[in-house]
Write a protein that holds these residues in place. Structure first.
Motif, PDB file in Angstrom:
ATOM      1  N   ALA A  95       0.837  -1.195   0.000  1.00 39.46           N
ATOM      2  CA  ALA A  95       0.000   0.000   0.000  1.00 39.46           C
ATOM      3  C   ALA A  95       0.873   1.247   0.000  1.00 39.46           C
ATOM      4  CB  ALA A  95      -0.908  -0.001   1.221  1.00 39.46           C
ATOM      5  N   GLY A  96       0.592   2.154  -0.896  1.00 42.97           N
ATOM      6  CA  GLY A  96       1.348   3.394  -0.988  1.00 42.97           C
ATOM      7  C   GLY A  96       2.590   3.298  -1.845  1.00 42.97           C
ATOM      8  N   ASN A  97       2.868   2.121  -2.353  1.00 40.75           N
ATOM      9  CA  ASN A  97       4.081   1.932  -3.152  1.00 40.75           C
ATOM     10  C   ASN A  97       3.747   1.455  -4.558  1.00 40.75           C
ATOM     11  OD1 ASN A  97       5.930   2.723  -1.217  1.00 40.75           O
ATOM     12  ND2 ASN A  97       5.994   0.706  -0.287  1.00 40.75           N
ATOM     13  N   MET A  98       4.826   1.304  -5.326  1.00 35.98           N
ATOM     14  CA  MET A  98       4.692   0.934  -6.725  1.00 35.98           C
ATOM     15  C   MET A  98       4.535  -0.575  -6.893  1.00 35.98           C
ATOM     16  SD  MET A  98       4.930   3.800  -7.953  1.00 35.98           S
ATOM     17  CE  MET A  98       4.821   3.151  -9.619  1.00 35.98           C
ATOM     18  N   LEU A  99       4.076  -0.955  -8.077  1.00 38.25           N
ATOM     19  CA  LEU A  99       4.097  -2.364  -8.463  1.00 38.25           C
ATOM     20  C   LEU A  99       5.529  -2.798  -8.725  1.00 38.25           C
ATOM     21  CD1 LEU A  99       1.141  -2.599 -10.992  1.00 38.25           C
ATOM     22  CD2 LEU A  99       1.396  -3.996  -8.947  1.00 38.25           C
ATOM     23  N   THR A 100       5.873  -4.007  -8.270  1.00 43.65           N
ATOM     24  CA  THR A 100       7.141  -4.641  -8.611  1.00 43.65           C
ATOM     25  C   THR A 100       6.816  -5.849  -9.475  1.00 43.65           C
ATOM     26  OG1 THR A 100       8.203  -3.955  -6.552  1.00 43.65           O
ATOM     27  CG2 THR A 100       9.193  -5.798  -7.737  1.00 43.65           C
ATOM     28  N   PHE A 101       7.289  -5.840 -10.724  1.00 46.06           N
ATOM     29  CA  PHE A 101       6.952  -6.887 -11.678  1.00 46.06           C
ATOM     30  C   PHE A 101       8.041  -7.957 -11.744  1.00 46.06           C
ATOM     31  CE2 PHE A 101       3.167  -5.520 -13.880  1.00 46.06           C
ATOM     32  CZ  PHE A 101       3.150  -4.141 -13.745  1.00 46.06           C
TER      33      PHE A 101
END
Lengths: 111, 115
Positions: A95-101
Motif C-alpha cells: 500500500a502506498g508503493n509501486m508495483l514490482t513486476f
C-alpha cells in the motif's frame, strides 16, 4: 528490497493441457499480489489479484492462491486454449508503493 | 471509458531525431506511469506522476529523456536526441491511487524504432 521471480519461458502446451506458471516473491510484510496478462500487440491488463494470505484470485478459468508460508503465487488453469497464448507477469505491491513486476513468462498454446 | 490512450502506436525515426510520445490517462486517475519494455531488460518503470507532479524519475535512463504532465489529461515522454538503443515499446499506465491494491491500467503502447 522487494522482488518477484517467475519461471523462465517460453512455456509451450497443447490445447486443453493443465497450466502452472510459478511465481515466488521476496518482500517484507503483507503485499498484495497480482497476475497481469499481455496479449500480442497490447498493453498489460489485470488478470487476477489477492490481497491477503490464503486468498484465492480467479478470473477466466485462471486461479492463484496467496501462500505466505512459501511466499508464492503460482498461476494455474485446468485447460488452456490457444487464445490464452500471451505473456504473463506476476507482481506485488505494498500500500502506498509501486508495483514490482517479475520478468514475465511467455505461454504458447498449440492446437 | 476509453481506457488509457497512447499515440502514436508506431513510430519509426532516424537516430538523432526528437521523438515525442503522448498519453491520455483515464479520467479521474491521479497517478500516471511511463514504462519501457524490451526483450533484454523486460518492463522498466521510467517515471511516475501524482496529480501532474513528477514524483520519481529515477528510472529515466539519461538526460535525453524527459517527461511532462501539463494537466490531468495529458502527458508526454520526449527523447532528444534519439538513439537506436532507445528502440522499445513504451507504455503509459494510470491508477486512481497507490493505496491498497488498486490496479494500474495500461495503454496499448507505442512501438518505437530508431534506425
Amino acid at each position: 528490497g522487494d522482488s518477484v521471480t517467475q519461471m523462465e519461458g517460453p512455456v509451450t502446451l497443447s490445447e486443453e493441457a493443465f497450466l502452472t506458471i510459478n511465481c515466488t516473491y521476496t518482500a517484507t510484510g503483507y503485499p498484495s499480489l497480482f497476475w497481469y496478462v499481455q496479449y500480442p500487440g497490447e498493453g498489460l491488463q489485470l488478470l487476477l489479484k489477492a490481497t491477503k494470505a490464503d486468498d484465492k484470485g480467479s478470473n477466466k478459468g485462471f486461479e492463484a492462491t496467496y501462500r505466505k508460508e512459501t511466499t508464492s503465487f503460482h498461476l494455474e488453469k485446468g485447460s488452456v486454449q490457444v487464445s490464452d497464448s500471451a505473456v504473463y507477469f506476476c507482481a506485488l505491491k505494498h500500500a502506498g508503493n509501486m508495483l514490482t513486476f517479475g520478468g514475465g513468462t511467455r505461454l504458447m498454446v498449440k492446437p | 471509458d476509453a481506457g488509457v490512450i497512447q499515440s502514436p502506436r508506431h513510430e519509426v525515426t532516424e537516430m538523432g531525431q526528437e521523438v515525442t510520445l503522448r498519453c491520455k490517462p483515464i479520467s479521474g486517475h491521479d497517478y500516471l506511469f511511463w514504462y519501457r519494455q524490451t526483450m533484454m531488460r523486460g518492463l522498466e518503470l521510467l517515471i511516475y506522476f501524482n496529480n501532474n507532479v513528477p514524483i520519481d524519475d529515477s528510472g529515466m535512463p539519461e538526460d535525453r529523456f524527459s517527461a511532462k504532465m501539463p494537466n490531468a489529461s495529458f502527458s508526454t515522454l520526449k527523447i532528444q536526441p534519439s538513439e537506436p538503443r532507445d528502440s522499445a515499446v513504451y507504455f503509459c499506465a494510470s491508477s486512481p491511487d497507490l493505496q491498497g491494491s488498486y490496479e494500474q491500467y495500461f495503454g496499448p503502447g507505442t512501438r518505437l524504432t530508431v534506425t
